[in-house]
Design a protein around this motif. Structure first.
Motif, PDB file in Angstrom:
ATOM      1  N   THR A  89     -57.877  32.376  -7.378  1.00 10.17           N
ATOM      2  CA  THR A  89     -59.257  32.076  -7.754  1.00 10.17           C
ATOM      3  C   THR A  89     -59.584  30.620  -7.467  1.00 10.17           C
ATOM      4  O   THR A  89     -58.759  29.745  -7.709  1.00 10.17           O
ATOM      5  CB  THR A  89     -59.456  32.351  -9.261  1.00 10.17           C
ATOM      6  N   PHE A  91     -62.108  28.201  -9.065  1.00 12.01           N
ATOM      7  CA  PHE A  91     -62.956  28.223 -10.255  1.00 12.01           C
ATOM      8  C   PHE A  91     -64.241  27.436 -10.039  1.00 12.01           C
ATOM      9  O   PHE A  91     -64.306  26.535  -9.206  1.00 12.01           O
ATOM     10  CB  PHE A  91     -62.192  27.638 -11.447  1.00 12.01           C
ATOM     11  N   SER A  93     -65.772  25.148 -11.807  1.00 18.48           N
ATOM     12  CA  SER A  93     -65.658  23.688 -11.881  1.00 18.48           C
ATOM     13  C   SER A  93     -64.257  23.258 -11.455  1.00 18.48           C
ATOM     14  O   SER A  93     -63.731  22.274 -11.923  1.00 18.48           O
ATOM     15  CB  SER A  93     -65.995  23.216 -13.281  1.00 18.48           C
ATOM     16  N   ALA A  95     -61.242  23.455 -12.073  1.00 22.00           N
ATOM     17  CA  ALA A  95     -60.093  23.501 -12.977  1.00 22.00           C
ATOM     18  C   ALA A  95     -58.840  22.923 -12.340  1.00 22.00           C
ATOM     19  O   ALA A  95     -57.740  23.442 -12.507  1.00 22.00           O
ATOM     20  CB  ALA A  95     -59.841  24.944 -13.474  1.00 22.00           C
ATOM     21  N   LEU A  96     -58.996  21.828 -11.585  1.00 18.24           N
ATOM     22  CA  LEU A  96     -57.828  21.140 -11.041  1.00 18.24           C
ATOM     23  C   LEU A  96     -57.073  20.508 -12.193  1.00 18.24           C
ATOM     24  O   LEU A  96     -57.682  20.036 -13.148  1.00 18.24           O
ATOM     25  CB  LEU A  96     -58.261  20.064 -10.047  1.00 18.24           C
ATOM     26  N   PHE A  97     -55.731  20.492 -12.099  1.00 16.77           N
ATOM     27  CA  PHE A  97     -54.940  19.926 -13.190  1.00 16.77           C
ATOM     28  C   PHE A  97     -55.110  18.410 -13.199  1.00 16.77           C
ATOM     29  O   PHE A  97     -54.691  17.729 -12.266  1.00 16.77           O
ATOM     30  CB  PHE A  97     -53.471  20.304 -13.034  1.00 16.77           C
ATOM     31  N   PRO A  98     -55.721  17.866 -14.267  1.00 18.60           N
ATOM     32  CA  PRO A  98     -56.073  16.446 -14.244  1.00 18.60           C
ATOM     33  C   PRO A  98     -54.851  15.522 -14.342  1.00 18.60           C
ATOM     34  O   PRO A  98     -54.951  14.356 -14.015  1.00 18.60           O
ATOM     35  CB  PRO A  98     -56.974  16.283 -15.473  1.00 18.60           C
ATOM     36  N   ARG A 156     -55.410  24.679  -2.987  1.00 14.65           N
ATOM     37  CA  ARG A 156     -54.479  25.116  -4.024  1.00 14.65           C
ATOM     38  C   ARG A 156     -54.401  26.639  -4.077  1.00 14.65           C
ATOM     39  O   ARG A 156     -53.368  27.207  -4.398  1.00 14.65           O
ATOM     40  CB  ARG A 156     -54.945  24.556  -5.376  1.00 14.65           C
ATOM     41  N   ALA A 157     -55.524  27.291  -3.746  1.00 15.96           N
ATOM     42  CA  ALA A 157     -55.547  28.756  -3.797  1.00 15.96           C
ATOM     43  C   ALA A 157     -54.998  29.371  -2.502  1.00 15.96           C
ATOM     44  O   ALA A 157     -54.164  30.267  -2.545  1.00 15.96           O
ATOM     45  CB  ALA A 157     -56.969  29.242  -4.064  1.00 15.96           C
TER      46      ALA A 157
ATOM     47  N   ARG B 179     -59.557  26.987 -19.039  1.00 13.71           N
ATOM     48  CA  ARG B 179     -59.486  27.319 -17.613  1.00 13.71           C
ATOM     49  C   ARG B 179     -58.260  26.715 -16.930  1.00 13.71           C
ATOM     50  O   ARG B 179     -57.809  27.231 -15.923  1.00 13.71           O
ATOM     51  CB  ARG B 179     -60.761  26.888 -16.900  1.00 13.71           C
ATOM     52  N   TYR B 180     -57.727  25.607 -17.477  1.00 11.57           N
ATOM     53  CA  TYR B 180     -56.501  25.059 -16.896  1.00 11.57           C
ATOM     54  C   TYR B 180     -55.373  26.068 -17.038  1.00 11.57           C
ATOM     55  O   TYR B 180     -54.551  26.250 -16.142  1.00 11.57           O
ATOM     56  CB  TYR B 180     -56.112  23.744 -17.577  1.00 11.57           C
ATOM     57  N   ASP B 186     -53.159  32.043 -12.776  1.00  5.40           N
ATOM     58  CA  ASP B 186     -53.673  32.537 -11.493  1.00  5.40           C
ATOM     59  C   ASP B 186     -52.745  32.130 -10.353  1.00  5.40           C
ATOM     60  O   ASP B 186     -52.570  32.866  -9.388  1.00  5.40           O
ATOM     61  CB  ASP B 186     -55.070  31.960 -11.268  1.00  5.40           C
ATOM     62  N   LEU B 187     -52.161  30.938 -10.472  1.00 12.21           N
ATOM     63  CA  LEU B 187     -51.297  30.425  -9.409  1.00 12.21           C
ATOM     64  C   LEU B 187     -49.850  30.881  -9.582  1.00 12.21           C
ATOM     65  O   LEU B 187     -48.961  30.369  -8.921  1.00 12.21           O
ATOM     66  CB  LEU B 187     -51.374  28.899  -9.368  1.00 12.21           C
TER      67      LEU B 187
END
Lengths: 381, 283
Positions: A89, A91, A93, A95-98, A156-157, B179-180, B186-187
């Protein structure tokens, strides 16, 4: 190639059968059936709350359907958690890992598969090149622009080579210009990778410019499925017609039904029109005309110029008076109040040869269109 | 000058004055005392010696210091392990349930913690509730000796300090965007790996502040050790109190106090450094 292999490659990559989803007693999806073909770019189009995102979440495995079945690659996925589905997916917004940099974000999926480090490094490099983010490996994602974050999310997807890539309004956070560019980039990427894309959007222009097929949804049901051209030119009902662009709706009555066409009375006209619907004589109907399909000429010009008159309407024009003209830049809209009641909007291009062709309020005009470009639909309340 | 300006000024001067008289000056006095000596006439003789700090480094004193750190560390670990699941449930609960659970966390603050510590003796002593229940169930024949053990002190400290771990963890978990977690799943991450790779790092600020809020007070809460641990000085706080009130060795007590303050300051500094780094990375 043997038979089963052929069959499998032709089978839909995602199949929903009679899927319903109920949240707190409210139907988000109602009995939806849908096939996603291998390698296609499918867009689910609809207003917010129509259930389009719910479909993505069901396919991704974040939610379970209340009833019905979902199969991915021919296999029923009921109860299968997201990590065991071969879909990824992007997303809304991102939803990248900050807490991770670009490299770690993109590498996440491969690390979960416990691939060797050198292979991961190579694949991440290749994928970042694909989305034009070479050299950004060490950046923290929070330091990137919206467009760059978007591309990290895609990288990433796709690095996981999913069977289907699910994109939830991926471009809605970008400004207009960047969105146009990303639409093209996404389309090219999809062709290059050959991955099936299922995109969700409320923007019909976005849906049309990218997709092979469009699904128009409303209130948890699918209204129409088809190519962008067929959905735009042959909307199956008023809702679809209005949602996928501007359209004039004129009250009409079917005088004489026929096969593929019918004699229709509308706006003072009484002519044969093309229609795919079966009508009864005397039945009420809607005549639908796209503003850009309409031509407008003043009655004065038509009277003075027989050649123009000849090329213009051939007896299928509606008469009215100009109410106002609205400047739109490349085009302008003419709102015409019809003598028979109601109003239509026509979108006209500026005539470069003649600066004076511009309509003034009150001008008596005739409105016409190319025969066969009209849509006649059954009457709706 | 407007009355509004006067009010502002009065409040600021009042607060600064209060802190100066009751916090800053006493701390300076303790700091100076830690370099002093003691005599039969006076508790403190002015001097400039490091002897008190050297005495702290001897075997017995060092044991008290390390034992105290170990005990506080254990309390912190227990609080973290129990508070994390609770805070997760709290963060995910529906609003009415969440409010009730939060109320339960806050209710103990309505009673003085010394009183609550005494109340624990009613639970733990040989004729206490726990022993009575266990004996009537036939699980034990004789009462367990729970009072005046390090275990009782750990229990008391954990009980008193648990809310200070729960609240920052709850704040961090509640802020965490679901969502994180979905993105991680999802990954291809299992729930367990998603937890370690995404949830724990993203709630680290809450974990660190919770640990600070438990660990630092735990070193100094001498009354818990007094009531539940008996006469043994288990915490650095008890040791300092004894130097001032029992042994009357004020300079040594002052030196221990300064050491404790320095230790806390150092840890806060480390926390700020790591928080600033995490903040830089996250933004």
């Amino acid at each position: 190639m043997n038979d089963t292999a052929t069959q499998q490659s032709q089978a839909p990559v995602v199949r929903l059968r009679n899927v319903s989803k109920v949240y707190d007693g409210q139907h988000a999806l109602r009995d939806v059936s849908l096939d996603v073909q291998r390698g296609e770019f499918l867009t689910i189009l609809g207003p917010s709350g129509c259930g389009k995102t719910t479909i993505l979440r069901l396919v991704a495995g974040f939610e379970n359907a209340t009833s019905g079945s979902i199969a991915i690659d021919g296999r029923d996925v009921t109860g299968l958690p997201p990590e065991r589905r071969n879909v990824n997916t992007v997303f809304q917004s991102y939803a990248l890992f900050p807490h991770m940099n670009v490299f770690d974000n993109v590498a996440f999926g491969l690390r979960m598969k416990r691939r060797p480090a050198d292979e991961i490094a190579r694949e991440v490099g290749e994928t970042l090149r694909l989305v034009q983010l070479e050299g950004f490996e060490g950046r923290m994602v929070g330091k990137l622009s919206g467009g760059q974050q978007q591309r990290v999310a895609i990288a990433r997807a796709i690095i996981n080579r999913p069977l289907v890539l699910l994109l939830d309004e991926p471009l809605s956070a970008l400004d207009y210009r960047l969105r146009k560019q990303m639409q093209l980039d996404l389309k090219h990427l999809q062709r290059k990778l050959g991955i099936t894309f299922v995109l969700v959007t409320h923007d019909q222009e976005e849906a049309f410019s990218m997709s092979d097929r469009v699904i128009v949804m409303n209130n948890g049901v699918i209204e129409q499925v088809g190519t962008p051209v067929s959905v735009y030119e042959e909307p199956c009902n008023l809702y679809v017609a209005r949602f996928v662009g501007e359209i004039n709706v004129i009250d009409a009555e079917v005088v004489e039904p026929g096969d593929g066409r019918a004699r229709v009375r509308a706006g003072g006209l009484d002519v044969f029109m093309r229609t795919g619907h079966a009508f009864k004589a005397g039945e009420k109907a809607h005549l639908l005309l796209r503003p850009e399909d309409l031509r407008v000429e003043t009655l004065k010009d038509l009277a003075e110029d027989p050649e123009l008159e000849d090329s213009f309407a051939r007896g299928r024009s509606i008469v009215g008076a100009v109410e106002e003209t609205i400047y739109k830049g490349a085009t302008y809209d003419v709102v015409v109040r019809l003598d028979a009641g109601g109003a239509v909007t026509a979108t006209e291009f500026f005539n470069e040869d003649d600066e004076t062709v511009y309509f003034r309020a009150g001008d008596r005009v005739a409105v016409s269109w190319v025969e066969g470009w009209e849509v006649v639909l059954p009457y709706e309340q | 000058m407007s009355s509004d300006g006067f009010f502002k000024r009065a409040v600021i001067i009042g607060a600064v004055g209060w802190m100066t008289v009751f916090a800053f000056v006493p701390n300076i006095l303790v700091f100076l005392a830690s370099f002093g000596t003691t005599s039969t006439e006076n508790f403190i003789e002015p001097a400039a010696t490091l002897r008190n700090y050297a005495r702290l480094m001897d075997r017995t004193h060092l044991d008290i210091l390390l034992g105290s750190l170990r005990l506080s560390g254990l309390v912190t670990a227990i609080c973290l392990l129990t508070a994390y699941p609770f805070a997760s449930i709290l963060a995910r609960a529906r609003k009415p349930v969440r409010n009730i659970l939060l109320l339960l966390v806050v209710i103990p603050f309505w009673t003085n913690s010394l009183v609550r510590t005494y109340a624990m003796t009613a639970m733990l002593n040989s004729s206490g509730i726990v022993n009575n229940v266990l004996m009537s169930l036939g699980l034990i024949d004789a009462p367990l000796a729970m009072m005046y053990t390090p275990g009782a002190v750990v229990l008391g400290l954990t009980y008193t300090l648990l809310p200070f771990m729960i609240l920052p963890l709850y704040a961090a978990l509640e802020r965490l965007d679901r969502r994180y977690l979905e993105a991680a799943r999802d990954l291809g991450a299992s729930p367990w790996r998603a937890f370690w790779r995404v949830v724990v790092p993203l709630t680290m600020p809450g974990i660190v502040s919770g640990c600070m809020l438990v660990f630092l007070p735990a070193i100094g809460m001498f009354y818990v050790s007094d009531v539940l641990g008996g006469a043994k000085a288990m915490l650095l706080g008890n040791f300092i109190r004894d130097q001032f009130l029992t042994t009357r060795d004020w300079p040594l007590g002052a030196a221990a106090s300064v050491t404790l303050t320095a230790l806390m300051g150092l840890m806060l500094l480390l926390y700020w450094k790591s928080a600033a780094r995490l903040g830089r990375e996250a933004s």
